[in-house]
Enzyme design. Structure first.
Site, PDB file in Angstrom:
ATOM      1  CD  GLU A 105      54.212 118.956 -39.970  1.00 48.08           C
ATOM      2  OE1 GLU A 105      55.416 118.999 -39.652  1.00 48.08           O
ATOM      3  OE2 GLU A 105      53.685 117.965 -40.478  1.00 48.08           O
ATOM      4  CG  ASP A 106      59.160 119.690 -39.917  1.00 46.44           C
ATOM      5  OD1 ASP A 106      58.000 119.433 -40.327  1.00 46.44           O
ATOM      6  OD2 ASP A 106      60.020 118.801 -39.783  1.00 46.44           O
ATOM      7  CG  ASP A 109      57.585 116.341 -49.113  1.00 45.26           C
ATOM      8  OD1 ASP A 109      57.426 116.733 -50.276  1.00 45.26           O
ATOM      9  OD2 ASP A 109      58.316 115.370 -48.834  1.00 45.26           O
ATOM     10  CG  PHE A 159      66.012 115.271 -47.604  1.00 42.38           C
ATOM     11  CD1 PHE A 159      64.786 114.756 -47.204  1.00 42.38           C
ATOM     12  CD2 PHE A 159      67.072 115.238 -46.704  1.00 42.38           C
ATOM     13  CE1 PHE A 159      64.614 114.223 -45.937  1.00 42.38           C
ATOM     14  CE2 PHE A 159      66.907 114.707 -45.433  1.00 42.38           C
ATOM     15  CZ  PHE A 159      65.678 114.199 -45.049  1.00 42.38           C
ATOM     16  NE  ARG A 172      65.224 115.288 -34.960  1.00 43.37           N
ATOM     17  CZ  ARG A 172      64.248 115.016 -35.812  1.00 43.37           C
ATOM     18  NH1 ARG A 172      63.683 115.983 -36.489  1.00 43.37           N
ATOM     19  NH2 ARG A 172      63.841 113.775 -35.997  1.00 43.37           N
TER      20      ARG A 172
HETATM   21  P1  5GP Z   1      54.454 115.189 -45.795  1.00 47.63           P
HETATM   22  O1  5GP Z   1      53.473 114.356 -45.055  1.00 47.63           O
HETATM   23  O2  5GP Z   1      53.972 116.589 -46.088  1.00 47.63           O
HETATM   24  O3  5GP Z   1      54.952 114.496 -47.045  1.00 47.63           O
HETATM   25  O4  5GP Z   1      55.747 115.278 -44.913  1.00 47.63           O
HETATM   26  C1  5GP Z   1      55.806 115.953 -43.735  1.00 47.63           C
HETATM   27  C2  5GP Z   1      56.983 115.499 -42.896  1.00 47.63           C
HETATM   28  O5  5GP Z   1      58.005 114.873 -43.680  1.00 47.63           O
HETATM   29  C3  5GP Z   1      57.629 116.695 -42.263  1.00 47.63           C
HETATM   30  O6  5GP Z   1      57.028 117.008 -41.039  1.00 47.63           O
HETATM   31  C4  5GP Z   1      59.067 116.246 -42.105  1.00 47.63           C
HETATM   32  O7  5GP Z   1      59.223 115.541 -40.910  1.00 47.63           O
HETATM   33  C5  5GP Z   1      59.283 115.296 -43.258  1.00 47.63           C
HETATM   34  N1  5GP Z   1      59.945 115.978 -44.397  1.00 47.63           N
HETATM   35  C6  5GP Z   1      59.396 116.368 -45.571  1.00 47.63           C
HETATM   36  N2  5GP Z   1      60.311 116.952 -46.359  1.00 47.63           N
HETATM   37  C7  5GP Z   1      61.475 116.927 -45.664  1.00 47.63           C
HETATM   38  C8  5GP Z   1      62.793 117.406 -45.951  1.00 47.63           C
HETATM   39  O8  5GP Z   1      63.128 117.977 -46.987  1.00 47.63           O
HETATM   40  N3  5GP Z   1      63.724 117.195 -44.966  1.00 47.63           N
HETATM   41  C9  5GP Z   1      63.446 116.577 -43.792  1.00 47.63           C
HETATM   42  N4  5GP Z   1      64.438 116.437 -42.921  1.00 47.63           N
HETATM   43  N5  5GP Z   1      62.205 116.119 -43.496  1.00 47.63           N
HETATM   44  C10 5GP Z   1      61.239 116.304 -44.416  1.00 47.63           C
END
Ligand code: 5GP
Length: 182
Positions: A105-106, A109, A159, A172
């Protein structure tokens, strides 16, 4: 076109340089090489689209035979906050039963996406061993616990864009990670 976004690369503040990211990836790859046997196939599943650069750089440094697979999920839409539920866009994968799997995963959050992916792969595919890697860990925003086996950097609740992470589909391609000042 970029003017429509009303956020420009020139406004970005760098959080992690290209050099810092690449150095950390080399270290993570060493950790992964130590955990998975060198002579057993590893299925690396990149969660698109944000993890594509991280996963691509990471697999170049892994020593075992790699099968590179992709899933596409959506949880953000065009917003800067997770919408709280995961929309599977494409979960097509080969059979993983009895295999070693690494999900990449990138960023984690809220943890909702990671939780969904790990549970889905475990329940639907029954792999032998499953590990989870994330380049960024926004741990202060966590709603669901996630065991991150390989973690790049911890970050505050801001963010971020670049190195695979987008804002409305843009940024990206940046080799570094940055954020917009509030
Ligand atoms: P989660 O389900 O953990 O809330 O979010 C995961 C996904 O939300 C990540 O794979 C990513 O695509 C997106 N995401 C969460 N935080 C960020 C951020 O700070 N920047 C960006 N560009 N995407 C985020």
């Amino acid at each position: 076109m970029l003017a429509m976004l009303n956020k420009k690369e020139t406004e970005l503040l760098e959080l992690f340089s290209e050099e810092a990211i690449q150095k950390r990836i080399r270290e993570i790859a060493e950790e992964i090489n130590a955990v998975f046997p060198k002579d057993e196939e590893l299925v690396v599943i990149a969660v698109l689209a944000g993890s594509i650069l991280f996963a691509s750089d990471l697999i170049k440094r892994l020593h075992m035979p790699i099968q590179f697979e992709f899933v596409r999920l959506s949880s953000y839409g065009h917003d800067q906050k997770s919408c709280g539920n995961v929309k599977p866009v494409d979960l097509t994968l080969p059979g993983l039963e009895g295999k070693n799997v690494l999900i990449v995963e990138d960023i984690v959050d809220t943890g909702i996406t990671a939780n969904f992916m790990i549970d889905y792969i475990k329940m639907q595919h029954k792999p032998e061993k499953i590990k989870f890697a994330a380049l960024l860990d926004k741990c202060c925003a966590r709603q669901k616990h996630v065991d991150i086996d390989f973690r790049g950097f911890e970050i505050d609740d801001k963010f971020v864009v670049g190195y695979g992470l987008d804002y409305m589909g843009y940024f990206r391609n940046l080799p570094y990670i940055g954020y917009f000042p509030q």
